[in-house]
Design an enzyme around this catalytic site. Structure first.
Site, PDB file in Angstrom:
ATOM      1  N   LYS A  53      27.547  -9.108 -47.124  1.00 54.07           N
ATOM      2  CA  LYS A  53      26.865  -9.627 -45.936  1.00 54.07           C
ATOM      3  C   LYS A  53      26.206 -10.967 -46.263  1.00 54.07           C
ATOM      4  O   LYS A  53      26.287 -11.926 -45.494  1.00 54.07           O
ATOM      5  CB  LYS A  53      25.823  -8.617 -45.444  1.00 54.07           C
ATOM      6  CG  LYS A  53      26.444  -7.450 -44.716  1.00 54.07           C
ATOM      7  CD  LYS A  53      25.492  -6.291 -44.522  1.00 54.07           C
ATOM      8  CE  LYS A  53      26.275  -5.094 -43.962  1.00 54.07           C
ATOM      9  NZ  LYS A  53      25.563  -3.823 -44.030  1.00 54.07           N
ATOM     10  N   GLN A  97      19.840  -1.380 -44.523  1.00 57.10           N
ATOM     11  CA  GLN A  97      21.072  -0.705 -44.929  1.00 57.10           C
ATOM     12  C   GLN A  97      20.853   0.811 -45.006  1.00 57.10           C
ATOM     13  O   GLN A  97      19.878   1.270 -45.588  1.00 57.10           O
ATOM     14  CB  GLN A  97      21.524  -1.269 -46.297  1.00 57.10           C
ATOM     15  CG  GLN A  97      22.853  -0.758 -46.785  1.00 57.10           C
ATOM     16  CD  GLN A  97      24.039  -1.222 -45.940  1.00 57.10           C
ATOM     17  OE1 GLN A  97      24.027  -2.303 -45.373  1.00 57.10           O
ATOM     18  NE2 GLN A  97      25.055  -0.392 -45.856  1.00 57.10           N
ATOM     19  N   ASP A 120      22.186  -4.254 -35.701  1.00 61.12           N
ATOM     20  CA  ASP A 120      23.025  -3.067 -35.879  1.00 61.12           C
ATOM     21  C   ASP A 120      23.218  -2.318 -34.557  1.00 61.12           C
ATOM     22  O   ASP A 120      24.088  -1.446 -34.468  1.00 61.12           O
ATOM     23  CB  ASP A 120      22.337  -2.087 -36.842  1.00 61.12           C
ATOM     24  CG  ASP A 120      22.845  -2.201 -38.261  1.00 61.12           C
ATOM     25  OD1 ASP A 120      24.039  -2.455 -38.439  1.00 61.12           O
ATOM     26  OD2 ASP A 120      22.026  -2.004 -39.189  1.00 61.12           O
TER      27      ASP A 120
HETATM   28  N1  GUN Z   1      25.705   1.890 -43.646  1.00 58.33           N
HETATM   29  C1  GUN Z   1      27.028   2.046 -43.358  1.00 58.33           C
HETATM   30  N2  GUN Z   1      27.363   1.308 -42.288  1.00 58.33           N
HETATM   31  C2  GUN Z   1      26.248   0.666 -41.880  1.00 58.33           C
HETATM   32  C3  GUN Z   1      25.975  -0.245 -40.833  1.00 58.33           C
HETATM   33  O1  GUN Z   1      26.831  -0.616 -40.026  1.00 58.33           O
HETATM   34  N3  GUN Z   1      24.685  -0.683 -40.759  1.00 58.33           N
HETATM   35  C4  GUN Z   1      23.726  -0.273 -41.610  1.00 58.33           C
HETATM   36  N4  GUN Z   1      22.490  -0.740 -41.442  1.00 58.33           N
HETATM   37  N5  GUN Z   1      23.938   0.568 -42.594  1.00 58.33           N
HETATM   38  C5  GUN Z   1      25.208   1.036 -42.732  1.00 58.33           C
END
Ligand code: GUN
Length: 284
Positions: A53, A97, A120
């Site tokens: 990211k 996350q 998200d």
């Molecule tokens: N863990 C797995 N996929 C995601 C996601 O799309 N966003 C977040 N914040 N954590 C994750």
């Protein structure tokens, strides 16, 4: 033999366009879209995601802040940090996350994020917007899959779409986005009986179950479109989708590979939504 849906190529194309839009925003309004990513603990898969990211955010010209916190961080400390980012005008998107350590209640954490910075799309305000047909921030994986359908000119109207997996991150928001496009949606999960009989009806099959090679060709109708959200590791550490690619690519008409399918699109949508949030902050 199925045609491959190339998520990496589409992600690359969209991120290049996004970099141009970011440069334009910078030139016109002196605003740099800012993304804050918070990682608690040292889950190896999460570390890889967070690193990616950051890499792609920087490449597209974003301000990227990555906060790596120790496993022992308290819920209260994490909420305080989120509130600082909520109040920071240089940050337009906040991502915590998941999964979080067990002593932290992820629902409380999601509620602490300003819904306008919730890139998200996990905050109940954003899920409410999505379910009422007025999406604002949409969970990035299903949003990325919808972009793939758009790019490959897949008409969803009236199609039978079957989703395996009912998570808040993928299955549930995916169902709503498909409904918005007039697909007929079936949401299946680990307790569904006679699963393969249901999936065999699917024109479009989306698999997000978290078990390597779970979907074999016996689950798939001839000519179906198959989207694999899985990210599993086999005993040798090799990345493995939820779909048995070798088998299913013999019967499907279109299929996403792992890696190089859905994964790169998820990051792209995260950046896109952060950019959109920055854009909205200009007109506030
Ligand atoms: N863990 C797995 N996929 C995601 C996601 O799309 N966003 C977040 N914040 N954590 C994750």
């Amino acid at each position: 033999m199925a045609q491959i849906i190339d998520g990496r190529a589409l992600a690359h194309k969209m991120q290049a366009k996004l970099a141009d839009k970011v440069a334009e925003l910078k030139a016109q309004s002196r605003i740099v879209p800012g993304l804050a990513v918070i990682l608690v603990g040292d889950n190896p898969a999460s570390q890889v995601y967070v690193r990616n990211k950051e890499k792609f955010a920087l490449a597209a010209g974003f301000k990227s802040v990555t906060l790596r916190l120790s496993e022992s961080t308290s819920q209260e400390e994490l909420i305080n940090i989120i509130q600082e980012y909520n109040n920071d005008d240089s940050i337009h998107g906040i991502l915590v996350q998941l999964p979080l350590p067990n002593h932290i209640n992820d629902k409380k954490i999601i509620l602490a994020i300003d819904p306008h910075k919730d890139v998200d799309g996990f905050h109940p305000m954003n899920t409410g917007h999505l379910w009422s047909g007025r999406p604002l921030m949409v969970p990035c994986t299903p949003a990325g899959i919808m972009e793939m359908f758009r790019e490959y000119k897949i008409d969803l109207e009236g199609k039978q779409a079957v989703i395996i997996g009912r998570s808040n991150i993928v299955g549930k928001p995916m169902a709503q986005l498909l409904l918005d496009k007039n697909a007929t949606v079936t949401l299946t999960h680990s307790r569904t009986r006679h699963l393969s009989e249901i999936t065999k009806q699917a024109d479009i099959l989306i698999v997000a179950i978290g078990q390597g090679n779970f979907v074999t060709k016996d689950f798939v109708k001839d000519g179906a479109i198959v989207i694999d959200v899985g990210m599993n590791r086999d005993d040798n550490g090799k990345l493995l989708g939820d779909v048995h690619f070798e088998q299913v690519s013999q019967v499907a008409s279109l299929i996403t590979p792992v890696p190089g399918g859905v994964g790169p699109m998820t990051i792209t949508m995260l950046l896109e939504q952060t950019y959109q949030a920055a854009l909205r902050s200009v007109s506030k």
